[in-house]
Design an enzyme around this catalytic site. Structure first.
Site, mmCIF file in Angstrom:
data_model
loop_
_atom_site.group_PDB
_atom_site.id
_atom_site.type_symbol
_atom_site.label_atom_id
_atom_site.label_comp_id
_atom_site.label_asym_id
_atom_site.label_seq_id
_atom_site.Cartn_x
_atom_site.Cartn_y
_atom_site.Cartn_z
ATOM 1 N N LYS A 67 0.992 -1.241 -0.040
ATOM 2 C CA LYS A 67 -0.050 0.071 -0.088
ATOM 3 C C LYS A 67 0.886 1.345 0.078
ATOM 4 O O LYS A 67 0.413 2.506 0.498
ATOM 5 C CB LYS A 67 -1.064 -0.045 1.299
ATOM 6 C CG LYS A 67 -2.118 -1.234 1.096
ATOM 7 C CD LYS A 67 -2.764 -1.031 0.166
ATOM 8 C CE LYS A 67 -2.548 -2.790 -0.734
ATOM 9 N NZ LYS A 67 -3.188 -2.590 -2.134
ATOM 10 N N THR A 71 1.601 -0.467 -7.254
ATOM 11 C CA THR A 71 1.118 -0.629 -8.515
ATOM 12 C C THR A 71 1.304 0.464 -9.499
ATOM 13 O O THR A 71 1.520 0.477 -10.667
ATOM 14 C CB THR A 71 -0.608 -0.641 -8.201
ATOM 15 O OG1 THR A 71 -0.883 -1.699 -7.235
ATOM 16 C CG2 THR A 71 -1.335 -1.068 -9.601
ATOM 17 N N TRP A 72 1.101 1.753 -8.964
ATOM 18 C CA TRP A 72 1.626 2.788 -9.801
ATOM 19 C C TRP A 72 3.086 2.878 -10.346
ATOM 20 O O TRP A 72 3.053 2.962 -11.503
ATOM 21 C CB TRP A 72 1.370 3.928 -8.734
ATOM 22 C CG TRP A 72 1.341 5.390 -9.666
ATOM 23 C CD1 TRP A 72 1.380 5.428 -10.900
ATOM 24 C CD2 TRP A 72 1.454 6.522 -9.089
ATOM 25 N NE1 TRP A 72 1.493 7.032 -11.149
ATOM 26 C CE2 TRP A 72 1.582 7.804 -9.729
ATOM 27 C CE3 TRP A 72 1.826 7.236 -7.824
ATOM 28 C CZ2 TRP A 72 1.597 9.057 -9.877
ATOM 29 C CZ3 TRP A 72 1.620 8.584 -7.400
ATOM 30 C CH2 TRP A 72 1.696 9.485 -8.452
ATOM 31 N N HIS A 128 7.686 -7.611 -1.108
ATOM 32 C CA HIS A 128 7.409 -6.794 -0.267
ATOM 33 C C HIS A 128 8.398 -7.004 0.928
ATOM 34 O O HIS A 128 8.506 -6.631 2.195
ATOM 35 C CB HIS A 128 6.122 -6.862 0.485
ATOM 36 C CG HIS A 128 5.029 -6.438 -0.582
ATOM 37 N ND1 HIS A 128 5.096 -5.109 -0.906
ATOM 38 C CD2 HIS A 128 4.095 -6.998 -1.050
ATOM 39 C CE1 HIS A 128 4.064 -5.005 -1.817
ATOM 40 N NE2 HIS A 128 3.313 -6.052 -1.840
ATOM 41 N N ARG A 150 5.885 5.279 1.598
ATOM 42 C CA ARG A 150 4.728 6.370 1.641
ATOM 43 C C ARG A 150 4.506 6.768 3.135
ATOM 44 O O ARG A 150 5.179 6.090 4.073
ATOM 45 C CB ARG A 150 3.667 5.615 1.106
ATOM 46 C CG ARG A 150 2.066 6.462 1.086
ATOM 47 C CD ARG A 150 0.959 5.593 0.608
ATOM 48 N NE ARG A 150 -0.044 6.509 0.169
ATOM 49 C CZ ARG A 150 -1.414 6.239 -0.264
ATOM 50 N NH1 ARG A 150 -1.658 4.702 -0.206
ATOM 51 N NH2 ARG A 150 -2.216 7.068 -0.505
ATOM 52 N N LYS A 284 -8.215 5.362 -3.837
ATOM 53 C CA LYS A 284 -8.460 6.848 -3.832
ATOM 54 C C LYS A 284 -7.426 7.484 -4.402
ATOM 55 O O LYS A 284 -7.517 8.589 -4.906
ATOM 56 C CB LYS A 284 -8.776 7.269 -2.625
ATOM 57 C CG LYS A 284 -9.673 8.531 -2.157
ATOM 58 C CD LYS A 284 -10.348 8.480 -0.676
ATOM 59 C CE LYS A 284 -10.808 9.746 -0.503
ATOM 60 N NZ LYS A 284 -11.240 10.017 1.070
ATOM 61 N N GLY A 285 -6.091 7.163 -4.173
ATOM 62 C CA GLY A 285 -5.015 7.630 -4.602
ATOM 63 C C GLY A 285 -4.832 8.909 -4.254
ATOM 64 O O GLY A 285 -4.527 9.844 -5.161
HETATM 65 P P1 A3P Z 1 -5.261 4.375 -1.472
HETATM 66 O O1 A3P Z 1 -5.749 3.421 -0.808
HETATM 67 O O2 A3P Z 1 -4.775 5.486 -0.488
HETATM 68 O O3 A3P Z 1 -6.256 4.856 -2.311
HETATM 69 P P2 A3P Z 1 0.059 -0.464 -3.618
HETATM 70 O O4 A3P Z 1 -0.142 -0.372 -4.986
HETATM 71 O O5 A3P Z 1 1.323 -0.481 -3.153
HETATM 72 O O6 A3P Z 1 -0.842 -1.642 -3.122
HETATM 73 O O7 A3P Z 1 -0.774 0.730 -3.172
HETATM 74 C C1 A3P Z 1 -2.045 1.075 -3.301
HETATM 75 C C2 A3P Z 1 -2.154 2.506 -3.053
HETATM 76 O O8 A3P Z 1 -1.851 3.245 -4.043
HETATM 77 C C3 A3P Z 1 -3.852 2.887 -2.937
HETATM 78 O O9 A3P Z 1 -4.069 3.754 -2.236
HETATM 79 C C4 A3P Z 1 -4.032 3.040 -4.316
HETATM 80 O O10 A3P Z 1 -5.259 3.779 -4.453
HETATM 81 C C5 A3P Z 1 -3.118 3.958 -4.921
HETATM 82 N N1 A3P Z 1 -2.729 3.913 -6.241
HETATM 83 C C6 A3P Z 1 -3.023 2.869 -7.112
HETATM 84 N N2 A3P Z 1 -2.793 3.318 -8.443
HETATM 85 C C7 A3P Z 1 -2.196 4.501 -8.372
HETATM 86 C C8 A3P Z 1 -2.036 5.704 -9.499
HETATM 87 N N3 A3P Z 1 -1.737 5.180 -10.518
HETATM 88 N N4 A3P Z 1 -1.580 6.576 -8.820
HETATM 89 C C9 A3P Z 1 -1.780 7.001 -7.548
HETATM 90 N N5 A3P Z 1 -2.013 6.136 -6.761
HETATM 91 C C10 A3P Z 1 -2.427 4.966 -7.071
#
Ligand code: A3P
Length: 317
Positions: A67, A71-72, A128, A150, A284-285
Site C-alpha cells: 500500500k 501498483t503505480w 515486499h 509512503r 482513492k490515490g
Molecule cells: P489508497 O488506498 O490510499 O487509495 P499498492 O499499489 O502498493 O498496493 O498501493 C495502493 C495505493 O496506491 C492505494 O492507495 C491506491 O489507490 C494507490 N494507487 C494505485 N494506483 C495509483 C496510481 N496510478 N496513482 C496514484 N495512486 C495509485
C-alpha cells in the site's frame, strides 16, 4: 534462525515452533522471521525465494511495503522500459493485464505454487520483503532495485481498507481502528516494523545509489514527470530530447494515472488470489487521506515515532 529445506513439512513445522507469533488486527497470523513480521501464508514462499531465486544483472526489482504505491510504480516502470516495444499506447499490456501482474511478486505470485519455479522468461519482479531478507543474489548481482515509500499514516489507512474489503481471514472479527493503529505503531503489521523496512532500503540507497533508487509516493504525486525521468535514468534508458519533445513522458504519466488505471476494464472486475478484488488496488490515490480517519492524538503519536526512528537517517516524511 535459518531453515535448510522448506519443502519438508516436518522441518518446516518444527522451525515454525521456534518463531514468535502474533495475530494481526485482521486475523492474519504473523511469524517473526529475521526481525520482521511475516504473514504466515507468505512464509514458505519467502523461504523458497531466499533459497532459489537467482537474480540476473538485467532484472528490475520493485520493492515496497504493501500500500505504498507499488501498483503505480509498476505501471510507470513497465511503460518506461517497454516504450519502444509499445510505442502506440493503445497496444500497451496495461489494457489487457491487471496492473500489479506486470511485475509479478516473488512471494505472492511466483513462489506460491512451486518451491523452485522456472522464472527464465521473467524480467520484472516485485517484492515486499525487507532489504536484509531479500534473496542474496538480488544484493550480489547488478540488478536494480526501485523502492517506493509512503507516509505511514496513509499507508496504514490504505491497508486497513484493502484488508477489510477483501477479508483475508473469513471468520475474523477485525479489531477497531484504534487497536489496529496501536499494533501498527508497535511495528506489528505485514512486513513491519515499517521503520526497519524503510530504513533498510534507505540505507542501501545511501550506500549504493546506483543499485537502489528510493522514491516517495508523495513526490510522485507532486511531480510525476520528474520522477518518470529519474526512473528512466536510473535504469539506464533516459528519455532522448526528441522523446521529450514528442511528449513521450507525459503520455506515460497519463497512461499510468490513477484515473486511467482505475477505469480500465481489466482493473475493474474479478479477483486475484481467489479473494482479492482487482478493483481494490485502486481506491482513492490521494495524499493525506488519513485525516478523514485518524485523530490528532494518533497523528501526534506517529510524529513522535517518526522522530525517534528516523532522526539520524536524513529521511523526512
Ligand atoms: P489508497 O488506498 O490510499 O487509495 P499498492 O499499489 O502498493 O498496493 O498501493 C495502493 C495505493 O496506491 C492505494 O492507495 C491506491 O489507490 C494507490 N494507487 C494505485 N494506483 C495509483 C496510481 N496510478 N496513482 C496514484 N495512486 C495509485
Amino acid at each position: 534462525a535459518e531453515i535448510d529445506n522448506c519443502s519438508k513439512d516436518h522441518e518446516f513445522h518444527e522451525f515454525l515452533k521456534t518463531l514468535e507469533q502474533q495475530i494481526s488486527w485482521d486475523g492474519v497470523r504473523f511469524v517473526k522471521y529475521q526481525g520482521f513480521w511475516c504473514a504466515l501464508y507468505l512464509f514458505r514462499q519467502i523461504l523458497s525465494a531466499q533459497k532459489h531465486f537467482k537474480a540476473k544483472d538485467s532484472h528490475i526489482i520493485l520493492a515496497s511495503l504493501p500500500k505504498s504505491g507499488t501498483t503505480w510504480l509498476k505501471s510507470l516502470t513497465f511503460s518506461i522500459v517497454n516504450r519502444n516495444i509499445y510505442p502506440n499506447h493503445e497496444e500497451s499490456p496495461l489494457f489487457t493485464c491487471h496492473t500489479p501482474h506486470l511485475f509479478p511478486n516473488l512471494e505472492f505470485d511466483l513462489y506460491w505454487e512451486q518451491e523452485n519455479p522456472n522464472l527464465q522468461n521473467i524480467q520484472n519482479f516485485s517484492t515486499h520483503v525487507p532489504f536484509h531478507s531479500l534473496p542474496k543474489s538480488i544484493i550480489e548481482s547488478e540488478c536494480r532495485i526501485i523502492y517506493i515509500s509512503r507516509n505511514p499514516l496513509d499507508m496504514f489507512i490504505s491497508y486497513r481498507h484493502f484488508s477489510l474489503e477483501n477479508k483475508f481471514v473469513k471468520d475474523a472479527t477485525p479489531f477497531e481502528l484504534d487497536e489496529a493503529f496501536d499494533m501498527f505503531c508497535r511495528g506489528i503489521h505485514i512486513m513491519g516494523p515499517f521503520w526497519d523496512h524503510v530504513l533498510g532500503f534507505w540505507n542501501a540507497h545511501l550506500e549504493n545509489p546506483r543499485k537502489v533508487l528510493f522514491l516517495k509516493y508523495e513526490d510522485l504525486k507532486e511531480d510525476v514527470t520528474f520522477n518518470v525521468k529519474k526512473i528512466a535514468e536510473f535504469l539506464g534508458c533516459p528519455f532522448s530530447p526528441e522523446e521529450e519533445e514528442q511528449g513521450v513522458v507525459e503520455e506515460i504519466t497519463k497512461l499510468c494515472s490513477f484515473e486511467n488505471l482505475k477505469k480500465l476494464e481489466v482493473n475493474k472486475n474479478g479477483h486475484v488470489y481467489g479473494i482479492v478484488k482487482k478493483s481494490s488496488y485502486f481506491r482513492k490515490g490521494e495524499v493525506g487521506d488519513w485525516i478523514n480517519y485518524l485523530t490528532p492524538a494518533m497523528a501526534e503519536r506517529m510524529d513522535k515515532l517518526i522522530e525517534t526512528k528516523f532522526k539520524d537517517s536524513g529521511l523526512v516524511f
